[in-house]
Design an enzyme around this catalytic site. Structure first.
Site, PDB file in Angstrom:
ATOM      1  CG  PHE A 162      43.201  41.544  53.680  1.00  0.00           C
ATOM      2  CD1 PHE A 162      44.527  41.916  53.965  1.00  0.00           C
ATOM      3  CD2 PHE A 162      43.191  39.967  54.334  1.00  0.00           C
ATOM      4  CE1 PHE A 162      45.384  41.356  54.946  1.00  0.00           C
ATOM      5  CE2 PHE A 162      43.890  39.602  55.268  1.00  0.00           C
ATOM      6  CZ  PHE A 162      45.154  40.365  55.598  1.00  0.00           C
ATOM      7  CG  ASP A 163      40.383  46.467  48.205  1.00  0.00           C
ATOM      8  OD1 ASP A 163      39.364  45.817  47.605  1.00  0.00           O
ATOM      9  OD2 ASP A 163      40.714  47.426  47.574  1.00  0.00           O
ATOM     10  N   GLY A 164      40.793  43.613  47.514  1.00  0.00           N
ATOM     11  CA  GLY A 164      41.705  42.761  46.613  1.00  0.00           C
ATOM     12  C   GLY A 164      42.786  43.539  46.004  1.00  0.00           C
TER      13      GLY A 164
END
Length: 299
Positions: A162-164
């Site tokens: 996941f990106d943040g």
């Protein structure tokens, strides 16, 4: 008593995200609905090839094997017509995917059925449907069908990256960066290092994966990664937010703007979620990736 999907991770997926229907889709996009249906009917007994999100679905369903009650439900939610839906179900059966539920809407947007399904995740190749789902509060990503397929090196481990900001977390900090630049962003995050970030659209998905990992003890496991353009000292707020949520990730990559694709190639996720199309393009050459059209970058 009616059946229920309560206490399950419910994933809704379009037929093009699950299977490779790109050749058939050329007819659909051309507006030749009848020719598309005829072609799918001719190929009813020909299993479709796995699509970009196939490995993700296959491994998610693996958490039901040996379980006292199903832990994950995968539902096909598609703009396909019901006849084409027959081929989807037959293809799933061919590959041993226990998919029993589907909604087929013949060209109209199916996202409105996410609410009665209580879906926590929606994967589709249609951007408008993904944006509608996100607007309704459901984690959703646009799957790019021409992207890479997942590695088969980890058959018993579901790997998701996941990106943040604007994915796991809100885009609060990204708004500062876009409005005032990197220095203002760093100062903003240092000042608020101890203040948890608001949740982004994919926090419920990470929570559900955390429960699968915690509660399920068999051959399947989960490995998660946070892959973000943040760098020190802005990394601290992201980690403290996860600590506040009492959710762990197995790996964290603070790349300070480096291209994410080669790092993801080494992690070998079954899927990667990012809100910036540039990062998705970098990733899709190596791993399955989806664009999360949320936050200020996607207005």
């Amino acid at each position: 008593m009616p059946a229920t999907l309560d206490r399950q991770l419910v994933v809704a997926i379009s037929s093009r995200a699950l299977f490779d229907f790109e050749e058939e889709n050329e007819l659909f996009e051309a507006g030749d609905d009848r020719a598309y249906m005829a072609l799918q009917q001719q190929r009813l007994d020909v299993p479709a090839k796995p699509g970009v999100a196939f490995s993700l679905v296959h491994k998610l369903l693996g958490f039901n094997v040996g379980a006292a009650a199903p832990r994950v439900e995968v539902v096909v939610l598609s703009r396909n017509d019901p006849i084409s839906g027959m081929r989807v179900f037959r293809s799933a059966q061919h590959f041993g995917l226990k998919i029993e539920r589907g909604v087929f809407t013949r060209g109209t947007s199916p996202w409105r059925y996410l609410r009665p399904l209580k879906a926590q995740l929606f994967l589709s190749a249609n951007e408008a449907d993904v944006r509608s789902a996100l607007g309704a509060g459901v984690a959703a990503a646009r799957v790019l069908p021409s992207g890479a397929r997942a590695s088969d090196a980890h058959p018993h481990e579901l790997r998701i990256a996941f990106d943040g900001d604007a994915v796991l977390f809100s885009d609060e900090a990204e708004q500062v960066y876009q409005a005032s630049g990197l220095d203002a962003f760093q100062a903003h995050e240092i000042e608020r290092a101890g203040l948890p970030l608001p949740a982004g659209p994919f926090k419920p998905v990470l929570e559900a994966l955390h429960r699968l990992q915690r509660d399920k003890e068999d051959a399947m496991s989960v490995r998660t990664a946070l892959v973000t353009a943040r760098s020190a000292p802005a990394h601290e707020r992201a980690l403290r937010t996860l600590m506040n949520w009492q959710i762990e990730v197995d790996e964290a990559m603070f790349l300070g703007g480096l291209a994410k694709g080669e790092f993801l190639r080494e992690f070998e996720p079954d899927f990667f979620f990012d809100d910036q199309i540039g990062h998705v393009e970098s990733a899709r050459a190596h791993v399955p990736a989806g664009h999360v059209a949320s936050g200020v970058k996607n207005v």
